[in-house]
Design a protein around this motif. Sequence first.
Motif, mmCIF file in Angstrom:
data_model
loop_
_atom_site.group_PDB
_atom_site.id
_atom_site.type_symbol
_atom_site.label_atom_id
_atom_site.label_comp_id
_atom_site.label_asym_id
_atom_site.label_seq_id
_atom_site.Cartn_x
_atom_site.Cartn_y
_atom_site.Cartn_z
ATOM 1 N N ALA A 6 0.826 -1.208 0.000
ATOM 2 C CA ALA A 6 0.000 0.000 0.000
ATOM 3 C C ALA A 6 0.860 1.258 0.000
ATOM 4 O O ALA A 6 0.558 2.246 -0.674
ATOM 5 C CB ALA A 6 -0.932 -0.003 1.203
ATOM 6 N N CYS A 9 2.263 1.803 -3.401
ATOM 7 C CA CYS A 9 1.196 2.229 -4.300
ATOM 8 C C CYS A 9 0.898 3.710 -4.139
ATOM 9 O O CYS A 9 0.721 4.424 -5.115
ATOM 10 C CB CYS A 9 -0.056 1.396 -4.035
ATOM 11 N N THR A 17 -5.417 2.673 -4.486
ATOM 12 C CA THR A 17 -5.136 1.873 -3.293
ATOM 13 C C THR A 17 -6.345 1.050 -2.857
ATOM 14 O O THR A 17 -6.374 0.548 -1.757
ATOM 15 C CB THR A 17 -4.687 2.775 -2.126
ATOM 16 N N ARG A 18 -7.352 0.915 -3.708
ATOM 17 C CA ARG A 18 -8.478 0.059 -3.373
ATOM 18 C C ARG A 18 -7.980 -1.379 -3.270
ATOM 19 O O ARG A 18 -7.140 -1.819 -4.039
ATOM 20 C CB ARG A 18 -9.566 0.165 -4.437
ATOM 21 N N ASP A 19 -8.530 -2.118 -2.323
ATOM 22 C CA ASP A 19 -8.038 -3.469 -2.121
ATOM 23 C C ASP A 19 -9.142 -4.351 -1.574
ATOM 24 O O ASP A 19 -10.256 -3.911 -1.318
ATOM 25 C CB ASP A 19 -6.818 -3.474 -1.195
ATOM 26 N N VAL A 40 -2.316 -6.586 -9.977
ATOM 27 C CA VAL A 40 -2.878 -7.092 -8.723
ATOM 28 C C VAL A 40 -1.772 -7.831 -7.981
ATOM 29 O O VAL A 40 -1.049 -8.632 -8.573
ATOM 30 C CB VAL A 40 -4.058 -8.050 -8.964
ATOM 31 N N ARG A 53 -3.883 -8.512 2.012
ATOM 32 C CA ARG A 53 -4.754 -7.768 1.100
ATOM 33 C C ARG A 53 -4.395 -8.064 -0.345
ATOM 34 O O ARG A 53 -3.234 -8.263 -0.683
ATOM 35 C CB ARG A 53 -4.624 -6.257 1.344
ATOM 36 N N ASN A 55 -4.196 -6.043 -3.569
ATOM 37 C CA ASN A 55 -4.084 -4.640 -3.954
ATOM 38 C C ASN A 55 -4.253 -4.486 -5.467
ATOM 39 O O ASN A 55 -3.702 -5.282 -6.236
ATOM 40 C CB ASN A 55 -2.714 -4.093 -3.533
ATOM 41 N N THR A 57 -3.929 -1.886 -8.761
ATOM 42 C CA THR A 57 -3.312 -0.666 -9.252
ATOM 43 C C THR A 57 -3.447 -0.620 -10.766
ATOM 44 O O THR A 57 -3.327 -1.648 -11.429
ATOM 45 C CB THR A 57 -1.816 -0.618 -8.880
#
Length: 208
Positions: A6, A9, A17-19, A40, A53, A55, A57
């Motif tokens: 994160a 990122c 930064t959605r995960d 990913v 997580r 992640n 991007t």
Amino acid sequence: MNSTGAEICEELPHAETRDIVLPNQVDYAPQIAVDVSKVVYFSREPNLSLGGRLNFTKFETERIDECIDFIKTLLVARRPKNQEMQEKIVIKATGGGSYKFYDIFVEKLGDVKIEKEDEMDCLITGLNFLISEIPYEVFTYSDNDPMHFEDTISSNMFPYMLVNIGSGVSILKVTSHDKFERISGTSLGGGTLWGLLTLLTGATSFDG
């Protein structure tokens, strides 16, 4: 390096930064998945023996060099000290970019193993995972209940229809975890919309 995924990122432009939190994930997942310029990767939760997580991007395709630099940064940050584990780092690539940019990835990423995967197989496997394992990531729609986000669906998830909108549109009928067929589609999709919006608005990127 001890940077988390994160943190890396957040430091880069055009990144998100959605995960998805995986609180019970036991095994470390060294793979990095790439679809043209979408990336990913799995990162561990700090100071926890379990969990991590997924992640997500993305970069615009014209910024593929930035995408590759980002992947190189990830590889350095997560490279195991143990040589035996180091050999397990794999990049899973799918979509047209896995062929178009394959030579560039090999040249710039060195001895990392790149495995090309079937796009539709990956799409269905990933969606089945979301439906059955990740709460409130999918929703149902009906006249009586216009939009309802679902908790995980462990049974009776088949059959369902998937409308996949990318550069074009594919409509898939999914009847089991590993059985599906393309029943319709069109070449008109996101690429056409993007072209029309560019002509109408003068926008030069998705961000504005």
